[in-house]
Enzyme design. Structure first.
Site, PDB file in Angstrom:
ATOM      1  CG  HIS A  59      42.021  45.365  39.060  1.00  0.00           C
ATOM      2  ND1 HIS A  59      42.747  45.328  38.175  1.00  0.00           N
ATOM      3  CD2 HIS A  59      42.547  46.640  39.515  1.00  0.00           C
ATOM      4  CE1 HIS A  59      42.882  46.731  37.004  1.00  0.00           C
ATOM      5  NE2 HIS A  59      43.660  47.274  37.833  1.00  0.00           N
TER       6      HIS A  59
ATOM      7  CE  LYS B  47      36.392  58.236  35.895  1.00  0.00           C
ATOM      8  NZ  LYS B  47      37.489  56.855  35.084  1.00  0.00           N
TER       9      LYS B  47
ATOM     10  CB  SER C  30      54.920   6.099  41.666  1.00  0.00           C
ATOM     11  OG  SER C  30      55.023   5.208  40.813  1.00  0.00           O
TER      12      SER C  30
ATOM     13  CB  SER D  50      49.373  10.043  50.873  1.00  0.00           C
ATOM     14  OG  SER D  50      50.536   9.485  50.783  1.00  0.00           O
TER      15      SER D  50
END
Length: 629
Positions: free
Chosen positions: A107, A159, A463, A535
């Site tokens: 996968h 196969k 903020s 930050s």
């Protein structure tokens, strides 16, 4: 490159070990192939076979037949889903050779596991479903094998029974694969038609493929000559541990990565350049005259020189590169994309450097076309070519010269997860002529003159949380007490130093990196540096903390609920962000990672800015940063 299997087959003279992996797209039969090899090599005990028969009834996908994939698909999730998730390692032996095989998942989301299995392999069996042909994941795994230095490939067209053993289908798949892989640098490609379920051409030739004249798979694995083609790389001994059981013995334990060394031979410590000679080569079973690649030994030197974990011992005439900057191919293994400039830990050989960064993503590679695509970051399972800088010089070889000393991993410093793996291409020599200039007056002298201990007071929060307001009051109080300070505010610096940066994740990281470097210089000048920045990322705040000495970084979390920040909204930014007019706004469509253990936690809902500023000043005084004249 030779695609004729016979050209690579030779009689086995001594019984050695071949490390190989199986890879390819999902459901191509990798686990079944290994199970069949183990079964047909008589490496399954009777009780295991009985348990396998029982498990095949419960979990199998082959009807009444034994499902050999269950021998290596050991995880319950793998059995339930019928896929391989983790890397499964199996050992088996034949009269001619011993084998260590890694069964890797197909996968795409587990590409990092496949790369792990390929990192130590000498040969790859790349399986292709005869009904589907060469797929995207076939190409991806082939490219990774090439990148990781594997030069021998078995193209197992599996196969083959499901296409009635037709030669024309087999030939078409070979043509497609060879056309794709011609630029990958494989020394040999051996195409073999197989049926892992029924054992065709696994350990014996199948009568159903009379048109195939090559060896069966096991014969090929037993006979391929890998060792004689490989030029012996120089002696490299990465030190894993300093062995000091008493005052009379000091040895350096590790495994010889490549080459050989004998008692009396000269060596050099790569990073420091200090020379000595081999005094003894100690093992549990007694001293050796010579240590060769793969030997786990303790080396005792003739002289007392400084050697530590992570150092590489080499011959003086065959030294590895030593640099703090290098270019490398990187396979990214994390859900979160690479952020250039972000601080990561790097483990190169046995040396771990706690701080470093990807300074630039030069390009990423399309695994289907091998085209170099413009990029500034790498996502999960993507491969790119990057410039990397480490906080300390490291010793290494180019990966093409020595796989063991040319590879590294990238570690998230906070989760301790491996997020990337790399193969070093060459050193970047920009830093080799740069040395630290000694200064006559240092931080201690400057801070003593100012009657204070320098530090960074780092205000972080959303903020509108009140960071700048509180920081400004703290600055006023310290100034009034005759302390030497400097206030760095996020908005102010974006008018000058950081005016070229936007608000993408990478730009935010670079913004804080620049601020941190400036703040560090000010701390060296003896100042108390007050920084007010959103930050949003823990990694960057921690990066600034690591720039200065222990205890010199004071994180102040200005904790204000986002609804209160939005109510205040002094710049009208929340309104714009929530209406979709402002992108990458922290707290709305960009994350904020709140501090988990700040030195100071200010909850603005309970006190006024003046009172909160007093908490900060009081903390500074208690910690000894403020001294009276």
């Amino acid at each position: 490159m030779d695609t004729d299997a016979f050209h690579q087959v030779r009689p086995a003279e001594t019984k050695d070990q071949l490390r190989f992996l199986t890879c390819g797209s999902v459901d191509d039969g990798k686990s079944t192939l290994i199970g069949r090899l183990l079964h047909d090599s008589k490496m399954i005990y009777e009780d295991q076979l009985q348990a396998l028969a029982r498990d095949s009834i419960k979990h199998g996908t082959t009807g009444e037949d034994i499902d050999f994939a269950l021998l290596v698909d050991g995880l319950e999730a793998e059995r339930e889903q019928g896929i391989t998730i983790d890397v499964a390692y199996r050992f088996f032996t034949t009269p001619r050779r011993s084998f260590m095989v890694a069964d890797t998942p197909g996968h795409e989301q587990y590409t990092r596991n496949m790369a792990t299995g390929a990192s130590n392999a000498q040969l790859a069996i790349i399986l292709v479903d005869a009904r589907k042909g060469v797929l995207v994941q076939t190409k991806r795994h082939s490219f990774i094998c090439s990148l990781l230095g594997i030069r021998h490939v078995v193209l197992a067209v599996n196969k083959i029974d499901l296409i009635d053993y037709r030669k024309e289908v087999f030939d078409r798949i070979i043509d497609d694969y060879v056309a794709f892989s011609s630029a990958l640098g494989f020394t040999s490609i051996a195409p073999i038609p197989i049926s892992a379920r029924y054992g065709d051409n696994i350990t014996e030739h199948s009568g159903k493929t009379e048109w195939y004249r090559g060896p069966c798979l096991l014969d090929y694995l037993e006979s391929i000559d890998i060792q004689s083609e490989t030029a012996s790389p120089p002696f490299r001994f990465p030190v894993q541990w300093v062995n000091r059981p008493n005052l009379d013995f000091r040895g350096y334990a590790g495994t010889v990565a490549s080459g050989n060394i004998g008692v009396g031979d000269e060596i050099v410590v790569a990073t420091s350049g200090r020379n000595s000679r081999i005094g003894r080569i100690v093992t549990h079973d007694g001293d050796l005259p010579i240590a060769r690649a793969g030997d786990a030994v303790t080396i005792v030197l003739a002289d007392e020189i400084d050697v530590g974990r992570g150092d590489i011992l080499a011959r003086p005439t065959e030294r590895p590169e030593v640099s703090d900057q290098f270019a490398a191919h990187v396979i990214w293994m994390n859900q979160e994309a690479i952020v250039p400039g972000r601080s990561y830990a790097f483990r190169v050989g046995t040396q771990t450097v706690s701080s470093g960064s990807i300074t630039a993503v030069k390009y990423k590679i399309d695994v289907n076309t091998r085209e170099h695509l413009a990029a500034t970051t790498l996502g999960l399972n993507e491969i790119g070519f990057c410039n990397i800088a480490t906080a300390l010089p490291v010793s290494f070889d180019a990966y093409g010269v020595n796989r063991r000393t040319g590879s590294f991993i990238i570690i998230d410093r906070y989760t301790n997860l491996t997020v990337g793996a790399g193969m070093i291409a060459f050193a970047l020599r920009r830093a080799t002529n740069i040395a630290w200039q000694p200064l006559s007056i240092g931080k201690q002298e400057r801070s003593t003159l100012k009657h204070q201990k320098p530090c960074i007071i780092w205000f972080t929060g959303l903020s509108g949380a009140g960071k700048s307001t509180i920081a400004n009051v703290v600055d006023q109080k310290l100034f009034a007490a005759s302390h030497h300070t400097m206030l760095l505010d996020g908005d102010n610096l974006r008018h000058g130093l950081n005016r070229d940066l936007g608000f993408t994740e990478a730009d935010r990281v670079e913004n804080i990196r620049r601020v941190g470097e400036v703040a560090k210089l000010m701390v060296d000048a003896g100042l108390i540096v007050i920084c007010s920045f959103i930050s949003p990322y823990k990694a960057e705040r921690e990066m600034v903390r690591n720039l200065v000495g222990d205890g010199e970084f004071i994180e102040v979390f200005v904790d204000t609920p986002i609804d209160e920040c939005a109510r205040r909204d002094p710049k009208g930014l929340y309104l714009k962000a929530r209406s979709g007019k402002l992108k990458n706004f922290t707290g709305v469509d960009a994350p904020y990672e709140a501090p988990t253990a700040p030195e100071i936690h200010l909850e603005t809902a309970r006190l006024q800015p003046e009172q909160l500023a007093d908490e900060v000043v009081d903390t500074l005084a208690k910690r000894g940063f403020l001294s009276l004249k």
